[in-house]
Design a protein around this motif. Structure first.
Motif, mmCIF file in Angstrom:
data_model
loop_
_atom_site.group_PDB
_atom_site.id
_atom_site.type_symbol
_atom_site.label_atom_id
_atom_site.label_comp_id
_atom_site.label_asym_id
_atom_site.label_seq_id
_atom_site.Cartn_x
_atom_site.Cartn_y
_atom_site.Cartn_z
ATOM 1 N N MET A 47 0.899 -1.064 -0.052
ATOM 2 C CA MET A 47 -0.030 0.060 -0.067
ATOM 3 C C MET A 47 0.863 1.133 0.201
ATOM 4 O O MET A 47 0.419 2.256 -0.674
ATOM 5 N N SER A 48 1.880 1.281 0.719
ATOM 6 C CA SER A 48 2.864 2.224 0.908
ATOM 7 C C SER A 48 3.942 2.596 -0.277
ATOM 8 O O SER A 48 4.569 3.434 -0.454
ATOM 9 N N GLN A 55 1.366 -2.338 -10.443
ATOM 10 C CA GLN A 55 1.509 -3.803 -10.939
ATOM 11 C C GLN A 55 0.472 -4.928 -10.446
ATOM 12 O O GLN A 55 -0.183 -4.980 -9.475
ATOM 13 N N ASN A 56 -0.462 -5.449 -11.678
ATOM 14 C CA ASN A 56 -1.359 -6.185 -11.216
ATOM 15 C C ASN A 56 -1.128 -7.355 -10.137
ATOM 16 O O ASN A 56 -2.038 -7.617 -9.381
ATOM 17 N N ARG A 57 -0.027 -7.811 -10.477
ATOM 18 C CA ARG A 57 0.271 -9.156 -9.712
ATOM 19 C C ARG A 57 0.536 -8.813 -8.301
ATOM 20 O O ARG A 57 0.115 -9.623 -7.347
ATOM 21 N N PHE A 58 0.770 -7.434 -7.938
ATOM 22 C CA PHE A 58 0.989 -7.210 -6.555
ATOM 23 C C PHE A 58 -0.587 -6.865 -5.931
ATOM 24 O O PHE A 58 -0.764 -6.708 -4.724
ATOM 25 N N ILE A 59 -1.484 -6.473 -6.765
ATOM 26 C CA ILE A 59 -2.695 -6.334 -6.214
ATOM 27 C C ILE A 59 -3.198 -7.566 -5.829
ATOM 28 O O ILE A 59 -4.086 -7.369 -4.876
ATOM 29 N N PHE A 60 -3.143 -8.540 -6.465
ATOM 30 C CA PHE A 60 -3.432 -10.077 -6.112
ATOM 31 C C PHE A 60 -2.804 -10.116 -4.606
ATOM 32 O O PHE A 60 -3.566 -10.857 -3.882
ATOM 33 N N MET A 61 -1.671 -10.104 -4.717
ATOM 34 C CA MET A 61 -0.730 -10.310 -3.292
ATOM 35 C C MET A 61 -1.452 -9.528 -2.261
ATOM 36 O O MET A 61 -1.582 -9.959 -1.044
ATOM 37 N N SER A 208 7.218 -13.621 -11.108
ATOM 38 C CA SER A 208 5.820 -13.842 -10.886
ATOM 39 C C SER A 208 5.263 -15.406 -11.143
ATOM 40 O O SER A 208 4.373 -15.598 -10.209
ATOM 41 N N LEU A 209 5.608 -15.787 -12.245
ATOM 42 C CA LEU A 209 5.208 -17.280 -12.185
ATOM 43 C C LEU A 209 5.998 -18.085 -11.022
ATOM 44 O O LEU A 209 4.920 -18.930 -10.735
ATOM 45 N N ARG A 210 7.047 -17.780 -10.765
ATOM 46 C CA ARG A 210 7.657 -18.828 -9.683
ATOM 47 C C ARG A 210 6.835 -18.557 -8.197
ATOM 48 O O ARG A 210 6.605 -19.412 -7.810
ATOM 49 N N ILE A 211 6.423 -17.264 -8.187
ATOM 50 C CA ILE A 211 5.719 -16.975 -6.989
ATOM 51 C C ILE A 211 4.341 -17.696 -7.024
ATOM 52 O O ILE A 211 3.978 -18.366 -5.792
ATOM 53 N N ILE A 212 3.455 -17.164 -7.925
ATOM 54 C CA ILE A 212 2.370 -18.119 -7.935
ATOM 55 C C ILE A 212 2.255 -19.449 -7.981
ATOM 56 O O ILE A 212 1.331 -20.338 -7.209
ATOM 57 N N VAL A 213 3.120 -20.298 -8.714
ATOM 58 C CA VAL A 213 3.168 -21.542 -8.558
ATOM 59 C C VAL A 213 3.640 -22.055 -7.296
ATOM 60 O O VAL A 213 2.912 -23.176 -6.775
#
Length: 337
Positions: A47-48, A55-61, A208-213
Motif C-alpha cells: 500500500m505504501s 502492478q497487477n500481480r501485487f494487487i492480487f498479493m 511472478s510465475l515462480r511466486i504463484i506456482v
C-alpha cells in the motif's frame, strides 16, 4: 445484555488438564500474532509503495494478504475459545471467519489466469487487463464469498446445509482448475520463457510465475487434508471429527496458509522484501534503537551526575561534618555567630 453474557461465558478451547493443552494454546497465540504481523507487513508494504501498487500481480498479493491478516486475527477466537463451525455449530460465526480462506482460493485462481494471459498473450493483456479490472476481480472474490454466507445465515438450517454441500462441489471444481493451471504455468515458466531474450520484463514474468506456482502448491498441500476430510464427511457421513476448531489438525493446516503465503511472497520477491523492510520493519527497529540509545544516554548521564554529586559531597560537606577537613569561610562565620 444477553449477548454480552453469552460472549463472556464461552469456555476456552482447552481445559489445561494435560501438558499438550498448554502447547496447543501457546501455538495458537504465537501463530495468530505471527500471521498478523507478517501478512500485515505485506499489506502495508504494498500500500505504501506506488511502484508495487501499479502492478497487477501485487494487487492480487495485496488481496490475499488482507485475507491472511484477517485469518490471523480470527485465530484469536477460533484457536483460543471453544468454537465449532458447522451445522449445527457451537459458538460459531456462521462460517464468517473460516471463509477468509475461501477468498484466497478464488483470488489464486484469478491470479493464475492473470499470469497466464500476461505471459502467453501480452498484447491482449496490456490492452484489456487494466488495474481497475484486477481491483474489480479482487472485490468480486469478497462479494461472492460473503454474499453466499449472507444467504446461508437467513435461510433454514437444512437448506443452508444443502448450500454448503453444493459449495463443496464447486470447490472441488475450483481445486481441479487450480491444479491444471499450476501445471500449465510451470510448463510455461520452464519452456516458453527460456526462449525469450534476457530482459527486465522476462525477469518479472519469471519471478511472478515462480511466486504463484510456489504459493498455490503450498496452499494446496496445506489445505488438501481439510478439503478431503470435509468431502468424505458429506459423502459418507464419516470422516475425522474433532472437539473444536483449535484441536482440528486439518483446519490448523489450512489456516497455516495465512503465515506461509506472505512468507513466500517476501522470500520470492526482492522488490516486496525491500518495500516491507523500508515501510515497516526498518522504522520499527530504528525507533526502538533510538529509544534504547536515549535510555542508555540518560542512564549514563544519571550515573555521571550521581558520581559527581557523591564526589562533591565527600570533599565538602561530609569532611566538614566529621571534622576531617577545615570548614570553609562561610561555615566559620556561621559557627562563630
Amino acid at each position: 445484555m444477553t449477548m454480552l453474557t453469552f460472549n463472556l461465558t464461552i469456555p476456552l478451547s482447552v481445559d489445561f488438564s494435560r501438558p499438550e493443552d498448554y502447547l496447543i494454546f501457546s501455538f495458537h497465540i504465537l501463530f495468530a500474532t505471527g500471521s498478523v504481523l507478517l501478512a500485515g507487513s505485506v499489506v502495508i508494504g504494498i500500500m505504501s509503495t506506488r511502484a508495487l501498487r501499479s502492478q497487477n500481480r501485487f494487487i492480487f498479493m495485496l488481496n490475499t494478504s488482507i485475507s491472511d491478516t484477517l485469518t490471523g486475527c480470527s485465530v484469536f477466537y477460533l484457536g483460543l475459545f471453544d468454537v465449532q463451525e458447522g451445522y449445527p455449530s457451537r459458538n460459531g460465526t456462521f462460517y464468517i471467519l473460516p471463509s477468509f480462506l475461501g477468498v484466497n482460493v478464488l483470488t489464486f485462481v484469478f491470479a493464475q489466469f492473470d499470469r497466464y494471459l500476461a505471459v502467453c498473450f501480452p498484447f491482449f493483456y496490456k490492452l484489456h487487463i487494466t488495474r481497475g479490472v484486477v481491483i474489480g476481480v479482487c472485490a468480486l472474490c469478497w462479494i461472492y464469498t460473503f454474499s453466499i454466507l449472507t444467504v446461508q445465515s437467513v435461510v433454514p438450517v437444512a437448506f443452508a446445509a444443502q448450500m454448503n454441500a453444493f459449495g463443496v462441489i464447486v470447490l472441488q471444481v475450483i481445486v481441479a482448475i487450480k491444479v491444471l493451471m499450476t501445471i500449465k504455468l510451470y510448463m510455461i515458466a520452464r519452456h516458453q520463457l527460456s526462449r525469450e531474450p534476457p530482459s527486465s520484463d522476462k525477469d518479472n514474468k519469471k519471478e511472478s510465475l515462480r511466486i504463484i506456482v510456489f504459493v498455490v502448491i503450498c496452499f494446496l498441500i496445506l489445505w488438501a487434508p481439510s478439503f478431503v476430510n470435509i468431502s468424505v464427511k458429506y459423502v459418507t457421513k464419516t470422516g475425522l471429527r474433532f472437539k473444536n476448531e483449535a484441536t482440528n489438525l486439518f483446519a490448523i493446516m489450512a489456516r497455516f496458509n495465512a503465515l506461509s503465503t506472505p512468507a513466500l511472497y517476501v522470500w520470492a520477491s526482492p522488490a516486496l522484501r525491500a518495500a516491507v523492510w523500508k515501510s515497516v520493519w526498518s522504522k520499527i527497529i530504528k525507533r526502538r534503537t533510538t529509544r534504547f540509545l536515549f535510555v542508555s544516554n540518560c542512564v549514563s548521564e544519571c550515573k555521571i551526575f550521581k558520581s559527581m554529586h557523591t564526589h562533591t559531597c565527600k570533599n565538602t560537606v561530609m569532611p566538614s561534618v566529621i571534622g576531617l577537613s577545615k570548614p570553609t569561610i562561610l561555615q566559620s562565620k556561621m559557627l562563630h555567630n
